[in-house]
Design a protein around this motif. Structure first.
Motif, PDB file in Angstrom:
ATOM      1  N   PHE A   1      18.768  10.462   2.727  1.00 59.48           N
ATOM      2  CA  PHE A   1      19.470  11.591   2.125  1.00 59.48           C
ATOM      3  C   PHE A   1      20.885  11.123   1.833  1.00 59.48           C
ATOM      4  CE2 PHE A   1      22.523  15.048   2.684  1.00 59.48           C
ATOM      5  CZ  PHE A   1      22.100  15.922   1.697  1.00 59.48           C
TER       6      PHE A   1
ATOM      7  N   SER B   1      23.604  15.682  -4.343  1.00 60.26           N
ATOM      8  CA  SER B   1      22.851  14.971  -3.310  1.00 60.26           C
ATOM      9  C   SER B   1      21.487  14.560  -3.836  1.00 60.26           C
ATOM     10  CB  SER B   1      22.692  15.837  -2.059  1.00 60.26           C
ATOM     11  OG  SER B   1      21.881  16.964  -2.323  1.00 60.26           O
TER      12      SER B   1
ATOM     13  N   TYR C   1      17.517  13.151  -2.065  1.00 58.74           N
ATOM     14  CA  TYR C   1      16.684  12.866  -0.903  1.00 58.74           C
ATOM     15  C   TYR C   1      15.468  12.133  -1.430  1.00 58.74           C
ATOM     16  CZ  TYR C   1      14.255  13.916   3.531  1.00 58.74           C
ATOM     17  OH  TYR C   1      13.612  13.840   4.739  1.00 58.74           O
TER      18      TYR C   1
END
Length: 187
Positions: free
Chosen positions: A134, A158, A160
């Protein structure tokens, strides 16, 4: 000699594992294992994950300073030593300085890092290892090559992903970038 390299040698000696057996168990070449064991530099994160699995230890075993059973607290005003992982195939990932945020936490399953990424100037070698990652961009912008796809992430973004897929993280401008990364590696 780095403490990481020392820990690899100690674990191999304790478990009576030769360099050839470590190479076979980690899917690294014998040449790579020998370079890792003879180097003052910390191996790439990918290589270290493969070695930890071959030795049957957590990834954090190589990064631990002391073992705390309770929570580990990091204050913003505290200065933490960074670690630069290297590749023993190329100089890739030498553009990234990792600051472990849980090196003293016993029994952890995740590895949280602050990573300062400098502009990559040269060979861009992708990484692959078991587990998940992540990434959260704190400053600057990064480019994440993930398999055949490329993603641009800016401050506040972000991603992941499964780290078994070839991946590479680089800064996209001369100012570098800072990210929070959490790496999970199954034991």
């Amino acid at each position: 000699m780095s403490t990481v390299t020392d820990k690899i040698k100690i674990l191999c000696a304790d478990k009576k594992i030769s360099a050839a057996e470590l190479a076979e168990g980690s899917s690294l070449s014998l040449e790579q294992v020998n370079r890792i064991c003879e180097s003052d530099e910390i191996p790439s994160l990918s290589s270290l994950i493969k070695i930890s699995r071959a030795l049957g230890v957590r990834l954090g075993t190589f990064l631990d300073d002391s073992e705390q059973i309770g929570p580990v607290l990091n204050r913003s005003e505290e200065h933490h030593q960074s670690v630069t992982f290297t590749s023993h195939q190329t100089n890739s990932n030498s553009h990234m300085d990792f600051i472990s945020l849980a090196s003293s936490k016993a029994g952890r399953n995740m590895e949280p890092f602050l990573i300062n990424i400098q502009t990559e100037n040269g060979n861009e070698t992708c990484s692959t290892h078991e587990g998940e990652e992540f990434l959260f961009v704190l400053e600057g912008s990064i480019k994440v090559r993930y398999g055949a796809e490329t993603y641009i992430l800016n401050k506040g973004d972000s991603i992941y992903y499964d780290s078994i897929v070839d991946h590479l993280v680089t800064s996209i401008d001369d100012n570098g970038a800072k990210i929070l990364a959490v790496v999970y590696s199954p034991s």
